[in-house]
Design a protein around this motif. Structure first.
Motif, PDB file in Angstrom:
ATOM      1  N   LEU A  95       0.826  -1.203   0.000  1.00 45.37           N
ATOM      2  CA  LEU A  95       0.000   0.000   0.000  1.00 45.37           C
ATOM      3  C   LEU A  95       0.864   1.258   0.000  1.00 45.37           C
ATOM      4  CD1 LEU A  95      -2.702   1.460   0.232  1.00 45.37           C
ATOM      5  CD2 LEU A  95      -2.610   1.103   2.719  1.00 45.37           C
ATOM      6  N   LEU A  96       1.844   1.308   0.891  1.00 44.67           N
ATOM      7  CA  LEU A  96       2.730   2.473   0.961  1.00 44.67           C
ATOM      8  C   LEU A  96       3.512   2.655  -0.339  1.00 44.67           C
ATOM      9  CD1 LEU A  96       4.105   2.128   4.619  1.00 44.67           C
ATOM     10  CD2 LEU A  96       2.412   3.759   3.769  1.00 44.67           C
ATOM     11  N   PHE A  97       3.989   1.531  -0.877  1.00 45.49           N
ATOM     12  CA  PHE A  97       4.780   1.600  -2.098  1.00 45.49           C
ATOM     13  C   PHE A  97       3.935   2.100  -3.265  1.00 45.49           C
ATOM     14  CE2 PHE A  97       7.594  -0.613  -5.357  1.00 45.49           C
ATOM     15  CZ  PHE A  97       8.608   0.318  -5.210  1.00 45.49           C
ATOM     16  N   SER A  98       2.676   1.674  -3.338  1.00 48.26           N
ATOM     17  CA  SER A  98       1.802   2.115  -4.425  1.00 48.26           C
ATOM     18  C   SER A  98       1.528   3.619  -4.332  1.00 48.26           C
ATOM     19  CB  SER A  98       0.479   1.341  -4.402  1.00 48.26           C
ATOM     20  OG  SER A  98      -0.266   1.638  -3.227  1.00 48.26           O
ATOM     21  N   ILE A  99       1.353   4.127  -3.112  1.00 45.76           N
ATOM     22  CA  ILE A  99       1.116   5.564  -2.919  1.00 45.76           C
ATOM     23  C   ILE A  99       2.352   6.372  -3.322  1.00 45.76           C
ATOM     24  CG2 ILE A  99       0.693   7.368  -1.203  1.00 45.76           C
ATOM     25  CD1 ILE A  99      -1.084   5.376   0.287  1.00 45.76           C
ATOM     26  N   ILE A 100       3.530   5.896  -2.888  1.00 44.04           N
ATOM     27  CA  ILE A 100       4.781   6.591  -3.208  1.00 44.04           C
ATOM     28  C   ILE A 100       5.011   6.603  -4.715  1.00 44.04           C
ATOM     29  CG2 ILE A 100       7.292   6.489  -2.993  1.00 44.04           C
ATOM     30  CD1 ILE A 100       6.860   5.399  -0.146  1.00 44.04           C
ATOM     31  N   LEU A 101       4.816   5.447  -5.362  1.00 45.07           N
ATOM     32  CA  LEU A 101       5.010   5.375  -6.814  1.00 45.07           C
ATOM     33  C   LEU A 101       4.039   6.284  -7.560  1.00 45.07           C
ATOM     34  CD1 LEU A 101       5.613   1.559  -7.480  1.00 45.07           C
ATOM     35  CD2 LEU A 101       7.206   3.426  -7.907  1.00 45.07           C
ATOM     36  N   PHE A 102       2.782   6.279  -7.112  1.00 50.07           N
ATOM     37  CA  PHE A 102       1.781   7.113  -7.782  1.00 50.07           C
ATOM     38  C   PHE A 102       2.170   8.585  -7.716  1.00 50.07           C
ATOM     39  CE2 PHE A 102      -1.958   9.859  -7.433  1.00 50.07           C
ATOM     40  CZ  PHE A 102      -2.524   9.648  -8.682  1.00 50.07           C
ATOM     41  N   HIS A 103       2.566   9.058  -6.541  1.00 48.88           N
ATOM     42  CA  HIS A 103       2.929  10.462  -6.401  1.00 48.88           C
ATOM     43  C   HIS A 103       4.209  10.788  -7.163  1.00 48.88           C
ATOM     44  CE1 HIS A 103      -0.274  11.715  -3.816  1.00 48.88           C
ATOM     45  NE2 HIS A 103      -0.009  10.783  -2.925  1.00 48.88           N
ATOM     46  N   PHE A 104       5.106   9.811  -7.235  1.00 48.57           N
ATOM     47  CA  PHE A 104       6.349  10.018  -7.979  1.00 48.57           C
ATOM     48  C   PHE A 104       6.041  10.276  -9.455  1.00 48.57           C
ATOM     49  CE2 PHE A 104       9.621   8.146 -10.740  1.00 48.57           C
ATOM     50  CZ  PHE A 104      10.729   8.889 -10.362  1.00 48.57           C
ATOM     51  N   PHE A 105       5.233   9.401 -10.054  1.00 46.02           N
ATOM     52  CA  PHE A 105       4.910   9.560 -11.473  1.00 46.02           C
ATOM     53  C   PHE A 105       3.948  10.726 -11.700  1.00 46.02           C
ATOM     54  CE2 PHE A 105       6.244   5.047 -11.464  1.00 46.02           C
ATOM     55  CZ  PHE A 105       7.235   5.139 -12.420  1.00 46.02           C
ATOM     56  N   ALA A 106       3.042  10.974 -10.760  1.00 42.97           N
ATOM     57  CA  ALA A 106       2.130  12.113 -10.895  1.00 42.97           C
ATOM     58  C   ALA A 106       2.905  13.425 -10.898  1.00 42.97           C
ATOM     59  CB  ALA A 106       1.104  12.104  -9.761  1.00 42.97           C
ATOM     60  N   GLU A 107       3.938  13.493 -10.056  1.00 44.63           N
ATOM     61  CA  GLU A 107       4.770  14.697 -10.029  1.00 44.63           C
ATOM     62  C   GLU A 107       5.527  14.860 -11.344  1.00 44.63           C
ATOM     63  OE1 GLU A 107       5.862  18.177  -8.374  1.00 44.63           O
ATOM     64  OE2 GLU A 107       4.608  16.684  -7.363  1.00 44.63           O
ATOM     65  N   SER A 108       6.013  13.741 -11.888  1.00 47.79           N
ATOM     66  CA  SER A 108       6.758  13.813 -13.149  1.00 47.79           C
ATOM     67  C   SER A 108       5.863  14.238 -14.303  1.00 47.79           C
ATOM     68  CB  SER A 108       7.393  12.456 -13.469  1.00 47.79           C
ATOM     69  OG  SER A 108       6.417  11.498 -13.853  1.00 47.79           O
ATOM     70  N   GLN A 109       4.548  13.998 -14.184  1.00 43.18           N
ATOM     71  CA  GLN A 109       3.593  14.383 -15.223  1.00 43.18           C
ATOM     72  C   GLN A 109       2.901  15.710 -14.924  1.00 43.18           C
ATOM     73  OE1 GLN A 109       3.264  12.578 -18.088  1.00 43.18           O
ATOM     74  NE2 GLN A 109       4.949  11.392 -17.220  1.00 43.18           N
ATOM     75  N   ASP A 110       3.369  16.429 -13.893  1.00 44.97           N
ATOM     76  CA  ASP A 110       2.784  17.722 -13.504  1.00 44.97           C
ATOM     77  C   ASP A 110       1.300  17.610 -13.210  1.00 44.97           C
ATOM     78  OD1 ASP A 110       5.138  19.144 -13.629  1.00 44.97           O
ATOM     79  OD2 ASP A 110       4.893  19.663 -15.738  1.00 44.97           O
ATOM     80  N   ALA A 111       0.911  16.516 -12.562  1.00 46.23           N
ATOM     81  CA  ALA A 111      -0.510  16.300 -12.286  1.00 46.23           C
ATOM     82  C   ALA A 111      -1.051  17.281 -11.243  1.00 46.23           C
ATOM     83  CB  ALA A 111      -0.735  14.865 -11.801  1.00 46.23           C
ATOM     84  N   TYR A 112      -0.166  17.902 -10.474  1.00 48.73           N
ATOM     85  CA  TYR A 112      -0.618  18.789  -9.401  1.00 48.73           C
ATOM     86  C   TYR A 112      -0.351  20.261  -9.677  1.00 48.73           C
ATOM     87  CZ  TYR A 112      -1.187  14.485  -6.821  1.00 48.73           C
ATOM     88  OH  TYR A 112      -1.585  13.231  -6.424  1.00 48.73           O
ATOM     89  N   ARG A 113      -0.097  20.593 -10.942  1.00 51.66           N
ATOM     90  CA  ARG A 113       0.022  22.012 -11.267  1.00 51.66           C
ATOM     91  C   ARG A 113      -1.352  22.650 -11.155  1.00 51.66           C
ATOM     92  NH1 ARG A 113       1.281  21.220 -17.704  1.00 51.66           N
ATOM     93  NH2 ARG A 113      -0.234  19.572 -18.039  1.00 51.66           N
TER      94      ARG A 113
END
Length: 467
Positions: free
Chosen positions: A48-66
């Protein structure tokens, strides 16, 4: 006066968005664990923790939170789907290949894989819809003015028109300059509704809430005077630097102890992105080399039995940052030219062997370059490397030609899937190739690389200029 740092305007909102996304992933996981009556174990917590970390890692790389004000819904959906899908693929790969254990049943994984992104996208869409509805009713809107009837100002105004849900209501241009004979706007009907003094008066009276200054960087004195006058109003003021005059290659801003600098010519592969790109090259190169091992052996036999000479041909070319590298290819000619003058292959070139012509038309002669990619001197996707002699020729003829070397050369690229493959016998063809190479550097993303790799299968192996 102490200088203040330039901060992200929406950093706290982004933090809340990340927190809610994490909560959605966690709640969905817990609910499915309860639905499938799975007893909690330490490995489930780590997954669970790993999935959350990976999701935020790739979301940040895709500028999902701009800031959502400046993005389209489809861009946000694409970023969420890509980030979640990649995270689950990596999680399952680690579980099945590295750990060699199946922690979750397939139905559990399938439901978690499908339901979670639907929930993530839904809550993002709901927030957009509520805020958009509020602004359509006139709530939380901003009356916007643009200082400077420039092409940059026009582009900014068009973005306001195309995204009404942002809440920006464009009032008009303010400018007191006399039109120059050689100054043309993209929109000849752009209307200047007042002078700078009119703008200050409108801001003081409350007719304008937000001001965007789009004057050129050369107008520093006028910008300073304008901001001093606007300090006597309550309007929010934004400076939009006209950086497009520099023909930006890969732009980003960096913070050095509160001092902000904006890159003009820079590689997109810095820091984490460099690691992602290298990981992509290693994984895809190993996978492809396993697939093409037998065809490469057959090609080697064909070369050896149909003509005299070595199987492989290594030519010196420019790599990243202009460093010379040795690029591997299957030999397709009776000669192995690699000097100061290299003649490009032409139609009915008598140097090309019969079997070599087949290899060149189908791009099979490029297959050994996956060893270059695996070794790190090349990438799978990037600008095609040219012979040193050709670089020295074209760098003097095409503005910005050497900027294509801000990234590693590739086996395929954006230019190749758009028809610029094979002989570049005219300057126009080389300019077209360079244009797409620089566009690739400007717009790089992991999604774009995957798209180019897939399209290469259908578009990149053949072409009318390939011989």
């Amino acid at each position: 006066m102490a200088q203040s740092k330039i901060r992200h305007f929406d950093s706290k909102i982004n933090a809340i968005s990340r927190l809610i996304d994490s909560a959605i992933i966690l709640v969905t996981f817990v609910a499915l664990m309860d639905m499938f009556a799975i007893d909690w174990q330490p490995k489930h917590v780590w997954s669970l923790l790993f999935s959350i970390i990976l999701f935020h890692f790739f979301a940040e790389s895709q500028d999902a939170y701009r800031s959502w004000r400046g993005t389209y819904v489809r861009d946000e959906i694409t970023a969420v789907l890509f980030s979640w899908g990649t995270s689950i693929v990596i999680l399952v790969a680690i579980e099945r290949i590295v750990i060699n254990e199946q922690t979750y049943a397939t139905p559990f994984l399938l439901i978690w894989f499908i339901v979670t992104p639907i929930e993530l996208i839904s809550w993002h869409a709901i927030v957009r819809m509520i805020l958009g509805l509020m602004r359509s009713k006139g709530l939380n809107t901003r009356r916007v003015a643009i200082v400077g009837a420039t092409n940059l100002g026009y582009r900014l105004e068009k973005s306001f028109d195309e995204m009404e849900w942002t809440g920006y209501r464009f009032s008009g241009f303010y400018d007191d300059r006399k039109p120059a004979p050689n100054r043309r706007l993209e929109d000849e009907e752009a209307i200047v509704i007042g002078s700078i003094e009119d703008l200050v008066a409108d801001c003081r009276s409350g007719k304008i809430d937000t001001v965007f200054i789009t004057l050129s960087l050369a107008a520093e004195a006028r910008i300073r005077l304008l901001t001093e006058k606007l300090a006597d109003t309550t309007a929010s003021v934004y400076l939009v630097p006209d950086l497009f005059t520099f023909n930006l290659l890969n732009s980003r801003w960096v913070d050095y102890q509160g001092i902000t600098a904006i890159s003009i010519y820079e590689t997109p592969f810095a820091g984490i992105d460099s690691m992602i790109k290298r990981m992509e090259d290693i994984v895809f190169s190993l996978l492809i080399l396993c697939i093409i091992a037998i065809p490469m052996m057959l090609i080697a036999i064909g070369i050896k039995t149909t003509s005299k000479g070595p199987i492989f041909f290594k030519q010196t070319r420019y790599g990243m940052d202009g460093e010379k590298i040795r690029v591997w290819k299957f030999r397709t000619m009776t000669v192995t030219e690699d000097g100061e003058k290299v003649m490009q292959a032409k139609r009915n070139d008598n140097r090309i062997t019969h079997f070599g012509g087949f290899l060149r038309r189908t791009s099979l002669d490029e297959l050994p370059q996956f060893f270059n990619s695996l070794g790190g001197s090349m990438s799978i996707v990037g600008p095609r490397p040219h012979a040193v002699a050709h670089n020295e020729e074209y760098r003097a003829k095409i503005h910005g030609y050497m900027l294509r070397h801000k990234v590693k050369p590739g086996i395929t690229g954006l230019a190749q899937i758009n028809g610029f493959r094979g002989e570049t016998d005219t300057l126009d063809k080389m300019e077209g190739r360079v244009k797409y190479d620089l566009l690739y550097i400007q717009t790089w993303s992991l999604i774009l690389d995957v798209k180019i790799i897939c399209l290469t299968v259908f578009r990149g192996f053949v072409g009318k200029n390939v011989y």
